[in-house]
Scaffold this motif. Structure first.
Motif, short mmCIF file in Angstrom:
data_model
loop_
_atom_site.label_atom_id
_atom_site.label_comp_id
_atom_site.label_asym_id
_atom_site.label_seq_id
_atom_site.Cartn_x
_atom_site.Cartn_y
_atom_site.Cartn_z
N MET A 412 20.73 30.72 46.06
CA MET A 412 22.13 31.12 46.11
C MET A 412 22.51 32.01 44.94
SD MET A 412 24.10 27.60 47.19
CE MET A 412 23.17 26.40 46.25
N THR A 413 23.31 33.02 45.24
CA THR A 413 24.00 33.81 44.21
C THR A 413 25.48 33.81 44.55
OG1 THR A 413 22.09 35.23 43.82
CG2 THR A 413 24.23 36.05 43.10
N ILE A 414 26.30 33.46 43.58
CA ILE A 414 27.74 33.40 43.81
C ILE A 414 28.40 34.63 43.20
CG2 ILE A 414 29.86 32.09 43.42
CD1 ILE A 414 28.13 29.57 43.25
N HIS A 415 29.19 35.32 44.01
CA HIS A 415 29.94 36.50 43.59
C HIS A 415 31.42 36.12 43.66
CE1 HIS A 415 26.21 38.72 44.66
NE2 HIS A 415 26.19 37.86 45.67
N TYR A 416 32.14 36.26 42.55
CA TYR A 416 33.52 35.78 42.52
C TYR A 416 34.30 36.54 41.46
CZ TYR A 416 37.22 32.20 42.81
OH TYR A 416 38.40 31.51 43.01
N GLU A 417 35.53 36.90 41.80
CA GLU A 417 36.36 37.64 40.85
C GLU A 417 37.83 37.30 41.06
OE1 GLU A 417 37.35 42.30 39.59
OE2 GLU A 417 36.08 41.85 41.32
N LEU A 418 38.52 37.09 39.98
CA LEU A 418 39.97 36.94 40.03
C LEU A 418 40.60 38.33 39.99
CD1 LEU A 418 40.46 33.98 37.54
CD2 LEU A 418 40.47 33.89 40.04
N THR A 419 41.44 38.62 40.96
CA THR A 419 42.06 39.93 41.06
C THR A 419 43.39 39.94 40.29
OG1 THR A 419 43.33 39.41 43.05
CG2 THR A 419 41.04 40.15 43.35
N GLU A 420 44.02 41.12 40.27
CA GLU A 420 45.32 41.22 39.60
C GLU A 420 46.33 40.24 40.21
OE1 GLU A 420 46.79 45.18 39.52
OE2 GLU A 420 45.06 46.01 38.45
N LYS A 421 46.23 40.04 41.52
CA LYS A 421 47.15 39.12 42.19
C LYS A 421 46.99 37.71 41.65
CE LYS A 421 48.48 37.47 46.81
NZ LYS A 421 48.21 37.60 48.27
N GLU A 422 45.74 37.24 41.55
CA GLU A 422 45.51 35.90 41.03
C GLU A 422 45.91 35.81 39.55
OE1 GLU A 422 43.79 36.30 44.57
OE2 GLU A 422 42.35 36.93 43.03
N ASN A 423 45.57 36.81 38.79
CA ASN A 423 45.89 36.77 37.37
C ASN A 423 47.40 36.71 37.13
OD1 ASN A 423 43.28 36.73 36.27
ND2 ASN A 423 43.06 38.93 36.54
N ALA A 424 48.16 37.38 38.00
CA ALA A 424 49.62 37.34 37.87
C ALA A 424 50.13 35.92 38.17
CB ALA A 424 50.26 38.35 38.82
N GLU A 425 49.58 35.28 39.22
CA GLU A 425 50.02 33.92 39.54
C GLU A 425 49.55 32.93 38.48
OE1 GLU A 425 49.56 32.38 43.44
OE2 GLU A 425 50.99 33.83 44.28
N ILE A 426 48.38 33.17 37.89
CA ILE A 426 47.91 32.30 36.80
C ILE A 426 48.86 32.39 35.61
CG2 ILE A 426 46.08 32.01 35.09
CD1 ILE A 426 44.10 32.80 37.36
N ALA A 427 49.29 33.60 35.30
CA ALA A 427 50.23 33.78 34.19
C ALA A 427 51.55 33.07 34.49
CB ALA A 427 50.47 35.26 33.94
N ASP A 428 52.02 33.17 35.74
CA ASP A 428 53.26 32.51 36.13
C ASP A 428 53.08 30.99 36.09
OD1 ASP A 428 55.83 32.13 37.01
OD2 ASP A 428 55.46 32.80 39.07
N GLY A 429 51.93 30.50 36.60
CA GLY A 429 51.67 29.07 36.58
C GLY A 429 51.56 28.54 35.16
N THR A 430 50.94 29.33 34.27
CA THR A 430 50.82 28.92 32.88
C THR A 430 52.19 28.78 32.23
OG1 THR A 430 48.66 30.01 32.72
CG2 THR A 430 49.80 29.52 30.65
N GLU A 431 53.09 29.70 32.56
CA GLU A 431 54.44 29.61 32.03
C GLU A 431 55.16 28.36 32.57
OE1 GLU A 431 57.80 30.06 29.93
OE2 GLU A 431 55.88 31.08 29.63
N HIS A 432 54.94 28.05 33.86
CA HIS A 432 55.51 26.82 34.42
C HIS A 432 54.94 25.59 33.72
CE1 HIS A 432 57.19 29.24 37.68
NE2 HIS A 432 57.77 28.16 38.16
#
Length: 523
Positions: A412-432
């Protein structure tokens, strides 16, 4: 179809157990053989190791489920027992990293915390037992709300879900009151701070007997039951291939890991319910390769922190006597004390996250005795916000026929990336999360994003869909497209972006698949 069908189930976790039970209950002449690559850890198959009272015995059980990183097996692979791979997140007890850094290891540079369990009961043996239900866009759009509600209710029955666990804790109530003051006006009615639904059975002494795959198996785990006579569980038995003749599956080839002998087991129906990585790997190794297989990998990014509760604020909603009562209850079962666990569930549009808040009298790490929060009378909360990951074809586990893993499967090789959309929600969730912490007290561990894979809630790699258009592996009833008698199960079927623990959702999906399988086999 034969009048006495044989059903082969790959994987012994809550999903495989759901299929085993419902198929045997619905088909009075059927026989089920369940295959599990790992060992049975407890006398009752699939029981939660959290219920083992002896700490050393509990640790041995966890060690035995750690696959290639377990004791002697690690040594046989040439992996030192103390090996730590630079940059990796240590796997939780009872799990093993897929990318463990030794011969035959998976490649997961972009998803380093990816982990699995190999034991009877699967992740259910080490599960936190959190069972929130999906809401709003987390739900599967091609399953109607009325049917979905019924599926969730059946899943809750199978998992012994308790909606009001910890509801009598005065400390827990005070935490909810403070969170309601902060967030109550921003969320829909019914989606504000509340207790976290969990799977288990409350005991007279105030403790919990935590649920595992054993409660889903129910009568199948009772040797005196009539249903148990038609059920066979083979542990330490690795399914090597799902055999098929064109679109029709004929059975499975298995290896007895005690003797290393292989054999073919004929089956009228095969259910593959290992996990979100090894199930698609088995299909790939079997030559069953839908376009979407392994793709659309999601989890939910997690931001965590620890907060020392503010005594003055807590005292507005709870008394010293209630605090003493909570501490006394926790002291009755120090091996696995019941804590007040609260949450704010996912809702749209203003709270597209899931917050879990677990009370503890001590922080999860040693505080310097001179720290202002050391020995805090009102204790601490460990908090985590789960965010969404939008499904993308590019996020995937792929397999290489020319590079075999430690078990001899295409690696197995796993390919995975957080996009700008996820990073924006992570920032919002972190603030919450920061708002939640400030409402409750003082941070002793600042909010931090865990490495990819840390949630252990891996989804999408065998996603279900309502059309055979190359974007899904299974139909709305969990049947693999293009195959007459092959079903897949588990978190990997979830096609939506979710923020919460997916076990209840996956069992509900399995209930739907099992009911359809009963209709198909009984026709």
């Amino acid at each position: 179809m034969t009048t006495s069908p044989t059903i082969a189930i790959v994987g012994s976790g809550p999903i495989g157990s759901t299929y085993a039970r419902l198929l045997l209950e619905g088909l009075p002449d059927a026989n089920v053989i369940m295959f599990e690559a790992g060992p049975q850890l407890t006398e009752i198959p699939g029981e939660s190791v959290r219920n083992i009272p002896d700490p050393e015995e509990k640790e041995r059980a966890r060690e035995r489920s750690q696959g290639p990183q377990a004791g002697a097996f690690r040594k046989s692979l040439g992996i030192p027992e103390s090996a730590v791979v630079e940059g990796m997140f240590t796997a939780r007890g009872g799990t093993h990293l897929l990318d463990f850094g030794g011969p035959g290891s998976a490649y997961a540079d972009t998803f380093p915390a990816a982990a699995a369990s190999t034991n009877v009961g699967g992740m259910g043996a080490h599960w936190t037992c959190a069972t929130p239900a999906p809401a709003f866009s987390e739900r599967i759009p091609f399953i109607g709300d009325d049917e979905w509600d019924g599926l969730i209710a059946k899943a809750e029955e199978l998992l012994h879900v308790q909606r009001s666990a910890f509801g009598d804790s005065g400390v827990g109530a005070a935490i909810r009151a403070l969170l309601t003051e902060e967030f109550g006006s921003e969320v829909p009615e019914g989606y504000g701070p509340g207790t976290l639904p969990v799977s288990g059975d409350p005991q007279p002494d105030g403790s919990m007997r935590w649920a595992g795959a054993d409660v889903v198996l129910g009568p199948l785990a009772d040797p005196s039951s009539d249903l148990a006579e038609r059920f066979e569980l083979r542990d330490l038995t690795l399914v090597r291939r799902v055999e098929h003749d064109g679109p029709r599956v004929t059975g499975v080839t298995v290896e007895d890991l005690r003797t290393h002998e292989t054999s073919f087991v004929a089956a009228d129906l095969v259910v593959v319910a290992a996990d979100a990585f090894r199930s698609p790997q088995l299909l790939w190794a079997s030559g069953i390769r839908p376009t979407a297989l392994g793709h659309y990998l999601t989890e939910h990014p997690v931001v965590i922190s620890t907060v020392a509760l503010d005594g003055e604020r807590m005292s507005r909603h709870a008394t010293e006597e209630q605090l003493d009562a909570e501490l006394a209850r926790r002291a009755t079962n120090p091996a696995d004390p019941v804590a007040a666990v609260n949450r704010i569930p996912f809702s749209e549009p203003n709270h597209p996250f899931s917050l879990q808040v677990m009370y503890a009298e001590n922080p999860p790490f040693q505080l310097d005795p001179t720290h202002p929060a050391a020995g805090n009378r009102w204790g601490y909360v460990n908090m985590g916000y789960g965010m969404r990951k939008s499904p993308r074809f590019e996020d995937a586990v792929t397999f290489d026929d020319g590079d075999l893993d430690y078990r001899g499967f295409p690696n197995m090789t796993i390919h995975y990336e957080l996009t700008e959309k996820e990073n924006a929600e992570i920032a919002d969730g972190t603030e919450h999360l920061r708002r939640a912490g400030q409402a409750l007290g003082t941070f002793v561990a600042e909010p931090r994003l865990l490495p990819n894979g840390s949630s252990l809630h891996y989804q999408g790699t065998m996603r279900m869909g309502d059309a055979d258009d190359g974007t899904s592996v299974a139909d709305p009833y969990s049947r693999v497209w293009g195959h007459e008698n092959l079903i897949v199960g588990g978190n990997a079927l979830i096609p939506t972006a979710t923020t919460m623990n997916p076990t209840l959702m996956s069992v509900a999906i399995a209930v739907r698949g099992a009911r359809q399988a009963v209709a198909d086999l009984g026709a």
